[in-house]
Scaffold this active site. Structure first.
Site, PDB file in Angstrom:
ATOM      1  N   ASN A 155       0.809  -1.228   0.000  1.00  0.00           N
ATOM      2  CA  ASN A 155       0.000   0.000   0.000  1.00  0.00           C
ATOM      3  C   ASN A 155       0.841   1.276   0.000  1.00  0.00           C
ATOM      4  O   ASN A 155       0.442   2.285  -0.584  1.00  0.00           O
ATOM      5  CB  ASN A 155      -1.016  -0.008   1.154  1.00  0.00           C
ATOM      6  N   LYS A 178      12.059  -7.890   1.639  1.00  0.00           N
ATOM      7  CA  LYS A 178      11.174  -8.723   0.806  1.00  0.00           C
ATOM      8  C   LYS A 178       9.906  -7.901   0.610  1.00  0.00           C
ATOM      9  O   LYS A 178       9.031  -7.853   1.464  1.00  0.00           O
ATOM     10  CB  LYS A 178      10.862 -10.039   1.517  1.00  0.00           C
ATOM     11  N   GLU A 252       3.694  -4.522  12.536  1.00  0.00           N
ATOM     12  CA  GLU A 252       2.707  -3.444  12.355  1.00  0.00           C
ATOM     13  C   GLU A 252       1.616  -4.047  11.498  1.00  0.00           C
ATOM     14  O   GLU A 252       1.814  -4.267  10.293  1.00  0.00           O
ATOM     15  CB  GLU A 252       3.401  -2.253  11.676  1.00  0.00           C
ATOM     16  N   CYS A 286      -3.315   0.864   7.051  1.00  0.00           N
ATOM     17  CA  CYS A 286      -3.571   0.152   8.305  1.00  0.00           C
ATOM     18  C   CYS A 286      -4.405   0.982   9.265  1.00  0.00           C
ATOM     19  O   CYS A 286      -5.045   0.440  10.149  1.00  0.00           O
ATOM     20  CB  CYS A 286      -2.250  -0.249   8.942  1.00  0.00           C
ATOM     21  N   GLU A 465       7.513   1.843  15.122  1.00  0.00           N
ATOM     22  CA  GLU A 465       8.312   2.506  14.100  1.00  0.00           C
ATOM     23  C   GLU A 465       8.432   3.969  14.516  1.00  0.00           C
ATOM     24  O   GLU A 465       7.693   4.447  15.366  1.00  0.00           O
ATOM     25  CB  GLU A 465       7.600   2.430  12.748  1.00  0.00           C
TER      26      GLU A 465
END
Ligand code: NDP
Length: 499
Positions: A155, A178, A252, A286, A465
């Site tokens: 996203n 990845k 997350e 999210c 984060e």
């Protein structure tokens, strides 16, 4: 997009250069707006993952030993390249994710902030020292974990990657990324840009592929820290893989973000905020607002203002600066959104905006579009109130008083984002103290900054984060105790010490 983009083909990026993949499969990279295929990336196999991790491991000691001020300079050099190529990056991100170009230009404009910020604080992890009774000097020291696996979603392919990478590299780690199989192109190019910016070979490495490749990376013995942004199901798998090797991880994950709107709000502002909260990125973030919990006293008035704005959203070509909402990422996502709409109707929610598939001219008629949709009178038992949609569908629910608003907001296993709309400062802080969420906005939504920690708890994962917490989570803290006494205080010879 050109016919043969640099990132397309059977190549991965690790060890400071493009490397031919040993795995045989490939994944097409296509436009969610038109289904046009832009190119393909390989599915890295175990040998590829091993080689990329080995490159990161080999680069580790020199990168970790480099003075943090110099690592900071490297990060700022990457920021400069991103600034210079921002236009191209935004065009690619919009083409591959389907997010409107206006959004992606704004987002790419902010990427350097993370590199500048973590480049700036890289040298700031100051340790503590103490004098202990008995003539001891005790001091702490930080050191990087080593090779970190960054598992990133589709996203915000570059934003989420850079949020993680900037902290990881600043702390002295090397990384193997990845990216999601749905948006792997810009991460590959970004790795090459890091080399162009002067980062030593092997500091930033990318392996493309699907969840199998991600799982191989999590299991690689040299990987010492794992950081995932993705769904809760994947989060549990990654946490289990990390636990099996006692490796720390940051997760997350999903959310079911409540937006509580009190009767003292400015209704037009709250409605504008609601549209931004729910429909930016076509609801695919999210912290997308999916549950609007609105005071009964202003319910009808808010709904009218909200729906009026939702109906005015322009859905269409992501490359057009006038487009407000693009497609969702995949046909599977579109089908999931459609199923949610049908189920909400069957369960008795009142459809007040959208609900269908937008009628668009070719080639966009083939895209994964979903009309921005609003359901009113959604109750807490309905599926739309309970399950994460990850698409442009909002639920509106009335409340009678603050206690009910709080119960509704907290009626979810997720705890990621929440926003509270009120002009009553005491109420704002009272609610902020009780809403279960890792990030709370008052009279705003989505605000993200390298200085504000970002993360959730419950089914939304753990770890943070952004900010100093992110930098610290990418290092382990150790302690050294030195005897400064003139001799050893021997316990078994009648010494006074113990322990
Ligand atoms: P996933 O959770 O499946 O993917 C996130 C990343 O993890 C991708 O790079 C994915 O690779 C990788 N991955 C998948 N399985 C494994 C595994 N076993 N081990 C290691 N890595 C793995 O997200 P999806 O794209 O499938 O989306 C599913 C749902 O997740 C969404 O509907 C949404 O609810 C949520 N989501 C939340 C995001 C957020 O911002 N928190 C972002 C994206 C999704 P690959 O994509 O190649 O399979």
């Amino acid at each position: 997009m050109s016919d043969q983009p640099l990132w397309s083909g059977n190549r991965l990026y690790y060890g400071g250069t493009w490397q031919v993949a040993k795995g045989s499969g490939s994944i097409a990279v296509a436009s969610p707006a038109t289904q046009e295929v832009y190119g393909a990336v390989p599915i890295a196999n175990a040998e590829d993952v091993e080689a990329a991790v080995a490159a990161a491991e080999a680069a580790g000691p020199a990168w970790a030993a480099m003075d943090a001020l110099d690592r900071g300079r490297h990060l700022r050099a990457v920021a400069d390249i991103v600034r210079a190529r921002m236009g191209d990056l935004a065009t690619m991100e919009a083409a591959i994710t389907g997010r409107p170009i206006r959004e992606m230009r704004a987002q790419m404009g902010r990427i350097p902030e993370w590199l500048d910020y973590f480049g700036g604080i890289a040298a700031g992890l100051e340790a503590e020292s103490n004098r202990l009774r008995g003539g001891f000097l005790s001091y702490t020291a930080y050191e990087p974990h080593g090779v970190c696996a960054l598992l990133t979603p589709w996203n915000h392919p570059i934003l989420i990657l850079v949020k993680k990478l900037a902290a990881a590299l600043a702390a002295g780690n090397t990384v193997v990324i990845k990216p999601s199989e749905l948006a792997p192109a810009t991460p590959l190019l970004f790795a090459q840009w890091c080399t162009e910016a002067g980062l030593p070979a092997g500091v930033v490495n990318v392996v493309t592929g699907d969840g199998t490749t991600g799982a191989l990376l999590c299991d690689a013995p040299a990987v010492r820290h794992i950081d995932l942004t993705g769904g809760t199901v994947t989060g549990k798998r990654v946490a289990a893989a990390a636990a099996a090797r006692l490796v720390p991880c940051t997760l997350e994950l999903g959310g079911k973000t409540p937006v509580v709107i009190f009767e003292d709000s400015n209704i037009e502002e709250a409605a504008a905020g609601a549209v931004f909260a729910a429909f930016v990125a076509a609801g695919q973030t999210c912290v997308s607002a999916s549950r609007f919990i609105v005071a009964e006293a202003i319910y009808d008035e808010f709904l009218e203002a909200f729906v009026r704005r939702v109906k005015a959203l322009k859905v269409g070509d992501p490359a057009d600066v006038a487009t407000d909402v693009g497609p969702v990422i995949s046909a599977a996502s579109q089908a999931r959104c459609r199923a949610h709409i049908e189920r909400a109707q069957a369960e008795g929610a009142r459809l007040v905006a959208g609900g269908g598939t937008p009628v668009l001219p070719a080639p966009f008629s083939s895209g994964n579009y979903v009309q921005p949709t609003v359901f009113a009178d959604v109750t807490a038992s309905m599926t739309l109130f309970r399950e994460e949609v990850f698409g442009p569908i909002a639920a509106v629910t009335p409340f009678r008083d603050e206690a009910e608003a709080l119960n509704l907001a907290n009626d979810t296993p997720y705890a990621l984002g929440a926003s509270i709309w009120t002009r009553d400062v005491a109420r704002a802080h009272r609610m902020a103290g009780k809403v279960r969420a890792g990030m709370i906005w008052v009279n705003d939504h989505h605000k993200n900054d390298p200085r504000s920690i970002w993360g959730g708890f419950g089914d939304s994962g753990y770890g943070t984060e952004n900010g100093w917490d992110a930098l610290k989570s990418y290092q382990r803290k150790r302690n050294v105790v030195v005897s400064t006494a003139t001799g050893f205080d021997d316990w078994f010879a009648g010494g006074k010490r113990y322990g």
